[in-house]
Design a protein around this motif. Sequence first.
Motif, PDB file in Angstrom:
ATOM      1  N   GLU A 124       0.827  -1.208   0.000  1.00  0.00           N
ATOM      2  CA  GLU A 124       0.000   0.000   0.000  1.00  0.00           C
ATOM      3  C   GLU A 124       0.859   1.255   0.000  1.00  0.00           C
ATOM      4  O   GLU A 124       0.538   2.259  -0.652  1.00  0.00           O
ATOM      5  CB  GLU A 124      -0.905  -0.011   1.230  1.00  0.00           C
ATOM      6  N   ALA A 125       1.999   1.204   0.705  1.00  0.00           N
ATOM      7  CA  ALA A 125       2.870   2.378   0.825  1.00  0.00           C
ATOM      8  C   ALA A 125       3.717   2.608  -0.424  1.00  0.00           C
ATOM      9  O   ALA A 125       4.300   3.690  -0.574  1.00  0.00           O
ATOM     10  CB  ALA A 125       3.775   2.226   2.044  1.00  0.00           C
ATOM     11  N   THR A 126       3.801   1.611  -1.296  1.00  0.00           N
ATOM     12  CA  THR A 126       4.678   1.735  -2.484  1.00  0.00           C
ATOM     13  C   THR A 126       3.875   1.959  -3.763  1.00  0.00           C
ATOM     14  O   THR A 126       4.290   1.546  -4.852  1.00  0.00           O
ATOM     15  CB  THR A 126       5.547   0.469  -2.633  1.00  0.00           C
ATOM     16  N   GLU A 127       2.738   2.611  -3.650  1.00  0.00           N
ATOM     17  CA  GLU A 127       1.952   2.958  -4.841  1.00  0.00           C
ATOM     18  C   GLU A 127       2.824   3.729  -5.838  1.00  0.00           C
ATOM     19  O   GLU A 127       3.509   4.691  -5.473  1.00  0.00           O
ATOM     20  CB  GLU A 127       0.760   3.829  -4.425  1.00  0.00           C
ATOM     21  N   GLY A 128       2.828   3.302  -7.104  1.00  0.00           N
ATOM     22  CA  GLY A 128       3.614   3.983  -8.136  1.00  0.00           C
ATOM     23  C   GLY A 128       5.026   3.470  -8.298  1.00  0.00           C
ATOM     24  O   GLY A 128       5.768   3.941  -9.164  1.00  0.00           O
ATOM     25  N   PHE A 129       5.429   2.473  -7.491  1.00  0.00           N
ATOM     26  CA  PHE A 129       6.772   1.899  -7.624  1.00  0.00           C
ATOM     27  C   PHE A 129       6.786   0.855  -8.743  1.00  0.00           C
ATOM     28  O   PHE A 129       5.829   0.086  -8.908  1.00  0.00           O
ATOM     29  CB  PHE A 129       7.199   1.224  -6.316  1.00  0.00           C
ATOM     30  N   SER A 130       7.869   0.823  -9.468  1.00  0.00           N
ATOM     31  CA  SER A 130       8.060  -0.221 -10.480  1.00  0.00           C
ATOM     32  C   SER A 130       8.664  -1.461  -9.824  1.00  0.00           C
ATOM     33  O   SER A 130       9.129  -1.410  -8.678  1.00  0.00           O
ATOM     34  CB  SER A 130       8.989   0.277 -11.588  1.00  0.00           C
ATOM     35  N   GLY A 131       8.700  -2.572 -10.556  1.00  0.00           N
ATOM     36  CA  GLY A 131       9.309  -3.790 -10.022  1.00  0.00           C
ATOM     37  C   GLY A 131      10.774  -3.595  -9.686  1.00  0.00           C
ATOM     38  O   GLY A 131      11.263  -4.076  -8.655  1.00  0.00           O
TER      39      GLY A 131
ATOM     40  N   VAL B  35       6.771   9.473  -9.978  1.00  0.00           N
ATOM     41  CA  VAL B  35       6.713  10.833  -9.460  1.00  0.00           C
ATOM     42  C   VAL B  35       7.616  11.745 -10.283  1.00  0.00           C
ATOM     43  O   VAL B  35       7.234  12.857 -10.662  1.00  0.00           O
ATOM     44  CB  VAL B  35       7.132  10.868  -7.974  1.00  0.00           C
ATOM     45  N   LEU B  36       8.823  11.257 -10.569  1.00  0.00           N
ATOM     46  CA  LEU B  36       9.793  12.076 -11.299  1.00  0.00           C
ATOM     47  C   LEU B  36       9.374  12.315 -12.747  1.00  0.00           C
ATOM     48  O   LEU B  36       9.675  13.356 -13.323  1.00  0.00           O
ATOM     49  CB  LEU B  36      11.168  11.386 -11.265  1.00  0.00           C
TER      50      LEU B  36
ATOM     51  N   SER C 180       5.067  11.992 -18.457  1.00  0.00           N
ATOM     52  CA  SER C 180       5.380  11.097 -19.572  1.00  0.00           C
ATOM     53  C   SER C 180       4.740   9.726 -19.377  1.00  0.00           C
ATOM     54  O   SER C 180       4.290   9.092 -20.340  1.00  0.00           O
ATOM     55  CB  SER C 180       6.894  10.953 -19.734  1.00  0.00           C
ATOM     56  N   ILE C 181       4.661   9.261 -18.129  1.00  0.00           N
ATOM     57  CA  ILE C 181       4.025   7.965 -17.867  1.00  0.00           C
ATOM     58  C   ILE C 181       2.522   8.053 -18.111  1.00  0.00           C
ATOM     59  O   ILE C 181       1.909   7.137 -18.677  1.00  0.00           O
ATOM     60  CB  ILE C 181       4.337   7.489 -16.436  1.00  0.00           C
ATOM     61  N   ALA C 182       1.904   9.175 -17.749  1.00  0.00           N
ATOM     62  CA  ALA C 182       0.482   9.362 -18.016  1.00  0.00           C
ATOM     63  C   ALA C 182       0.216   9.380 -19.516  1.00  0.00           C
ATOM     64  O   ALA C 182      -0.785   8.812 -19.995  1.00  0.00           O
ATOM     65  CB  ALA C 182       0.000  10.661 -17.365  1.00  0.00           C
ATOM     66  N   SER C 183       1.092  10.022 -20.251  1.00  0.00           N
ATOM     67  CA  SER C 183       0.955  10.056 -21.712  1.00  0.00           C
ATOM     68  C   SER C 183       1.107   8.663 -22.306  1.00  0.00           C
ATOM     69  O   SER C 183       0.365   8.284 -23.223  1.00  0.00           O
ATOM     70  CB  SER C 183       2.009  11.009 -22.293  1.00  0.00           C
ATOM     71  N   LEU C 184       2.063   7.896 -21.796  1.00  0.00           N
ATOM     72  CA  LEU C 184       2.275   6.526 -22.277  1.00  0.00           C
ATOM     73  C   LEU C 184       1.048   5.662 -22.009  1.00  0.00           C
ATOM     74  O   LEU C 184       0.603   4.896 -22.869  1.00  0.00           O
ATOM     75  CB  LEU C 184       3.507   5.933 -21.598  1.00  0.00           C
ATOM     76  N   ARG C 185       0.471   5.797 -20.828  1.00  0.00           N
ATOM     77  CA  ARG C 185      -0.719   5.022 -20.497  1.00  0.00           C
ATOM     78  C   ARG C 185      -1.881   5.387 -21.419  1.00  0.00           C
ATOM     79  O   ARG C 185      -2.633   4.520 -21.875  1.00  0.00           O
ATOM     80  CB  ARG C 185      -1.118   5.284 -19.036  1.00  0.00           C
TER      81      ARG C 185
END
Length: 505
Positions: free
Chosen positions: A440-447, A485-486, A490-495
Amino acid sequence: MKELDFLPDAPVNPAELASLASMIRAGTPLIVIESHDEPHAHALFMALRHQMHRPVLIWTATRGLVRADRDLVMAPDFADAGKALAHIAQRSDRALVLLMDFHPYLDDPVIVRQLREIGRRADDRQAPTVVLISPEITLPPELTALSRRFDLQAPEPATLEAMVRAEASRWGNERGLKPAEICEEALVQLINNLQGLTMKDARRLARNAIFDDGVLDHSDLKPVMQAKFELLDPGGVLNFELETARFSEVAGLANLRRWLELRAGVFRSAEAPPGLDPPRGMLLLGVQGCGKSLAARAAAGLFGVPLLHLDFATLFDRYHGQSERNLRQSLKAAELMAPCVMWIDEIEKGLATSDSDGGTSRRMLGSFLTWLSEHRSRVFVAATANDISRLPPELMRKGRFDEVFFVDLPERATRAEIMAIHLRRRELKPELYPLDRLAEATEGFSGAELEHLVVSALYVAHAQGVTLAMEHLSEELARTRPLSVLRGESIASLRAWARERAVPA
């Protein structure tokens, strides 16, 4: 050993012989054969000597011109390439003239002119046919229109089986024993692995497998595949892995795994069932560090085949035409290693076209796309990409890949599974840690960022001389700013792009 002391390792292939004879009867003045397998080419022309009733002459820089049927050196002066060609130009007996390793002489304008004048006698039914045989041949433009290329065919499976059984008998004969023991199931796989090699190389690998312990079984297959790759590897451009990843090491990606499982049986089959084509490949798009490369490697594990890693950056060469040649050789090597998975990581970096390289990148893209559409070998392409803006539009056209998958940032349950995998990999018990809270605390983390979280916390615990605890993970979590976050925009655009164009992995 004399230059002509060769024995064909197997009977010539009648279909191959007929194809070569047809090319000669059509009046082709200059035939080009690129191959290391001189005995194979020799055997074909010696068979044609009887079939077509034409003399065979063989030229080498060490012996000059030799009558193949008599192993007779014709004249000492004919070791000189120019004098040999002058003699060949005067012959009117329809001779088949094999010029071995002649490629260095093609930089000489006089030699090129002599070959051209011989070729211009094509309408003369008594004119000789010149055959260039070298591992690599680049013809000057003056000779291109006069020539045709002939590709030597690899031994048939039945021929390979006969050779392997003969080697098993030979092992026994040399020791006064019965033939070496052969596991029939391993023999089938060995023959499959030896396909694409010359008979000379196939015999050497089979002999090594049998003579090691007098038994041919499954333990011999991996060394044979590794040795085959080393024979075929075009200058270190491809990397080879037999021990690939398993999907048990991959968290999430349920759709992708199910898609691959449905195709695994067809891919493993020597012949696809009626109405189905063998799977050709997939393109994995997504956020960096979310498991695209691991999924590509796991595909090879699921299919049960070797993994070849093609690095496009190593293909590019400063010399004109060499980059395209490197690509062709790599794709040919992959076909000869089939069945296999060919992984191309960050494909957009290798295939992004530019006008600053004299058109090399565009030609590379064209060659790769043509192969991707037309190849029929059991080579499954697993390509990954991070930056869709750099992908050539031609690559995304329907039919290039069987499917385009989007690998998104992991969901909560997948994040917990990823951390459990990395804890187990480091001999820690996941059940001792509150993975639900961490997920829950790592929302937005990649593998990759989750793995880094575990590893960094472990370093702190090791420095303190204690076992990894929740406090170490929490402290490291507080110091981490994930890519989402950083680079949120660009990630929103990719999605948004992938929502309408790709299948969720």
